[in-house]
Design an enzyme around this catalytic site. Structure first.
Site: not given
Length: 692
Positions: A9, A300, A86, A346, A302, A82, A84
């Site tokens: 990203e 990470y 998103e 995560h 989030r 990433d 997640d």
């Protein structure tokens, strides 16, 4: 020539990952999303199965063109966005935009940007998880529907430039509800009574707190009650009836999740949620470390999991044993799960390598990066350490029928507190005399009395708002910072000394949302919607079912509101204030910071000045008008029109009623009037002819 293409990203990761993978890999960045719903329209075809219409984001054409060139050269393509939902959606959009159907495409994720993690992710390559993608599509569609259908209504009924949002409107309501609670709070009087006692053979007196009687606890609620107890204690002998020693364990804190990191950084470092996320992103993506190149120093950012990998547990154990000793290593801690959805596999937020201490990285980090890294480093280290142990002593002291108590504690083993302490870890101030027992003789030195009033719930801060949103199940860790940033930017709320206050504009928008769209600003409705989105992510709920059930009700509410909602009266209103430059009567206008007076002769006469609404109450200090004013940031208060000559001000609306006890102004609090003199505490009902 490179055979493999890795798409990430952020450009900040490219150099770091390229270094880990070597010559056969080309690493390039998509710079976040490449496709989205169009800005000019709803972008969801409500007539045809709610199909979203995605277009290339303006300015991303060149990036996609370069990516297409690289795709042609590659044998295998790894989508490394990433880890997640998103990130999963960005991978899917890349797959669609680059037309990768006939290519060998793999999805890889890593929780930290380290050589081992990146290499390991290649071994565990998988397909794109469409459940995660659909959860993101559903969230995006719901947010778009709320924003694009309700915001134009706010423009029409209030003023242009306003916005509503699925999460931001609920957050605003939570703050407004707290403000109402504070404004309507009636303080209640209570008293504390302490006994200062001399213990035979000791120089320093012992302070004992009044508990009640031997039968139970008593709260002292008036001066009369206090005087009665004090009279009963006169000439009474104070005796120690019990001395109890014990031990108290304080567990180590859990490692950070996104939410707890935002809260702690706000409390300890005074960082806004937005700043915390920005700095954490930099620490995750990679820092140039002298001698090591660019390295990601935290995992990470989030996550709502407190899980820690087995490798990290071993790393922590070695570090703690080496630096603090074996006694300080805890048994492996269980990660907490409150029963809420934890975003995939995560880990908690932690340093990628404990050998990189904050002191070692200090020269490679900016001041704020260093402070945040130090907080994460200490919290993670502490979370893997043994609990702190306190020795506690509690003493019961009897005086006739009345009972006083003394409680004290002393740290006997610091455990995790040698690394990390929170605000409530401070020791109790009472130091007990070492040799005290039931035979110790006591002499009363003096009785210490103090009047108090109960306090309302505090105003929300960014930290406590994040905690409230998380506890209520509203939004997700990644949405907290942008939500708060949006309602601050729209001037619905303002921040003063960490506290969040609602502005006049915020009140107008919240009242309108509550009237026209009660479900949108309903906390339970929004939390249920989050649960449905989690169901989509788990593959249990179809994402289009969620939005097709939601949209018709929203559409009906919007159409009804367009017809029935009253416009907020913010058109120019003629005042009795005369323009001193041209003699015209000035008009009341509504600007971004509220109302102001302007000359109607604009543009020939450009005179403006503040507008103060008179409330028909005289200033108790100088007799001039009390007016409604605002602080520089937009918080309402009531002050003398003659300021700065007269400094009278109060936060609550004053009434014309004077206090029966002390003659001070009475202030409105809900359906009660409360004396403005805090030490008086007189409360009465609002007379019918005085009702606001």
């Amino acid at each position: 020539m490179a055979k493999y293409l890795v798409i990430v990203e952020s450009p900040a990761k490219v150099k770091t990952i390229k270094k880990f993978l070597g010559e056969n890999y080309t690493v390039t960045a998509s710079n976040g999303h490449v496709r989205d719903l169009p800005k000019s329209q709803l972008g969801i075809d409500v007539e045809h199965d709610y199909e979203p219409k995605y277009i290339t984001i303006r300015g991303k054409g060149d990036i996609l063109a370069n990516l297409r060139k690289e795709v042609k050269k590659a044998d295998k393509i790894y989508l490394a966005t990433d880890p997640d939902r998103e990130g999963e959606a960005i991978s899917w959009h890349l797959y669609m935009a680059l037309k990768l159907e006939n290519k060998k495409v793999y999805r890889i994720t890593f929780n930290e940007i380290t050589k081992n993690a990146v290499k390991e992710s290649l071994k565990n390559a998988r397909e794109i998880n469409m459940d995660l993608v659909d959860a993101q599509q559903a969230r995006r569609a719901l947010d778009r529907m709320v924003g694009y259908r309700i915001s134009p209504l706010l423009w029409a009924k209030v003023k242009r430039g306003l916005s509503a949002g699925r999460v931001q409107s609920v957050a605003l309501r939570i703050i407004c509800d707290r403000e109402d609670e504070i404004n309507n709070f009636i303080p209640e009087e209570y008293w504390t009574l302490d006994a200062s006692l001399f213990v035979e053979g000791e120089k320093k007196p012992l302070i004992a707190k009044y508990y009640g009687t031997k039968d139970g606890k008593i709260n002292i609620t008036s001066r009369e009650e206090l005087d009665k107890i004090v009279a009963e204690l006169k000439n009474t002998e104070f005796k120690i009836s019990e001395v109890k020693k014990g031990e108290r364990i304080k567990k180590a804190p859990l490692p950070f999740t996104t939410s707890t990191l935002q809260q702690e950084a706000s409390k300890v470092l005074n960082f806004s949620t937005q700043k915390t996320m920005r700095l954490a992103q930099q620490l995750y993506e990679g820092i140039d470390i002298k001698g090591s190149g660019t390295v990601g120093v935290i995992t990470y950012l989030r996550t709502d999991s407190t899980r820690v990998s087995a490798e990290a547990e071993v790393m922590a154990e070695k570090y703690i044993e080496k630096n603090y000793g074996k006694d300080y290593v805890s048994a492996p801690a269980e990660g907490k799960n409150s029963g809420q959805k934890i975003q995939d596999a995560h880990e908690a937020i932690r340093p990628t390598d404990l050998d990189r201490t904050p002191a070692q990285l200090k020269d490679s980090l900016s001041r704020d990066q260093f402070r945040l890294y130090q907080l994460i480093f200490r919290r993670f280290t502490a979370s893997r350490m043994a609990p702190a142990r306190y020795e506690t002593t509690s003493v019961k002291i009897d005086a006739g029928e009345h009972r006083f108590t003394v409680a004290a504690s002393k740290v006997v083993f610091e455990g995790f507190m040698s690394v990390y302490t929170e605000e409530d870890d401070k020791e109790e101030s009472n130091t007990l005399i070492r040799g005290i027992d039931t035979a110790s003789k006591l002499t009363l030195d003096e009785l210490l009395t103090k009047q108090h009033f109960t306090q309302p719930a505090p105003h929300y801060t960014e930290a406590s708002l994040v905690r409230a949103l998380e506890e209520l199940g509203i939004g997700r860790p990644s949405t907290y910072a942008p939500t708060i940033t949006t309602i601050l930017a729209r001037r619905y709320i303002v921040k003063e000394n960490k506290n969040l206050y609602v502005t006049e504009l915020g009140e107008v928008v919240n009242n309108m949302m509550k009237e026209a769209f009660p479900s949108i600003v309903d906390v339970n409705f929004t939390a249920n919607m989050e649960a449905l989105l989690d169901g989509v992510e788990e593959g249990k709920v179809n994402w289009k079912t969620v939005i097709s059930n939601f949209y018709p009700d929203l559409d009906e509410a919007v159409k009804k509101a367009e017809k029935e909602l009253q416009e907020v009266q913010i058109q120019d209103e003629v005042s009795d204030e005369v323009c001193e430059l041209c003699g015209r009567n000035m008009v009341i206008k509504y600007g971004p910071h509220g109302r102001f007076l302007a000359c109607p002769g604009f543009p020939e006469c450009r005179n403006t000045k503040p507008y103060y609404e008179k409330i028909g109450v005289a200033c108790p200090k100088c007799g001039k008008d009390i007016v409604l004013k605002k602080t520089k940031k937009g918080r309402k208060y009531y002050g003398c029109i003659d300021n700065p000559e007269c400094d009278f001000m109060v936060w609550q609306r004053p009434s014309n009623v004077k206090c029966e006890r002390c003659g001070s102004l009475m202030l409105y609090k809900g359906n009660k009037l409360v004396c403005s003199n805090e030490s008086c505490g007189f409360v009465t009902s609002v007379p019918k002819d005085e009702a606001q």
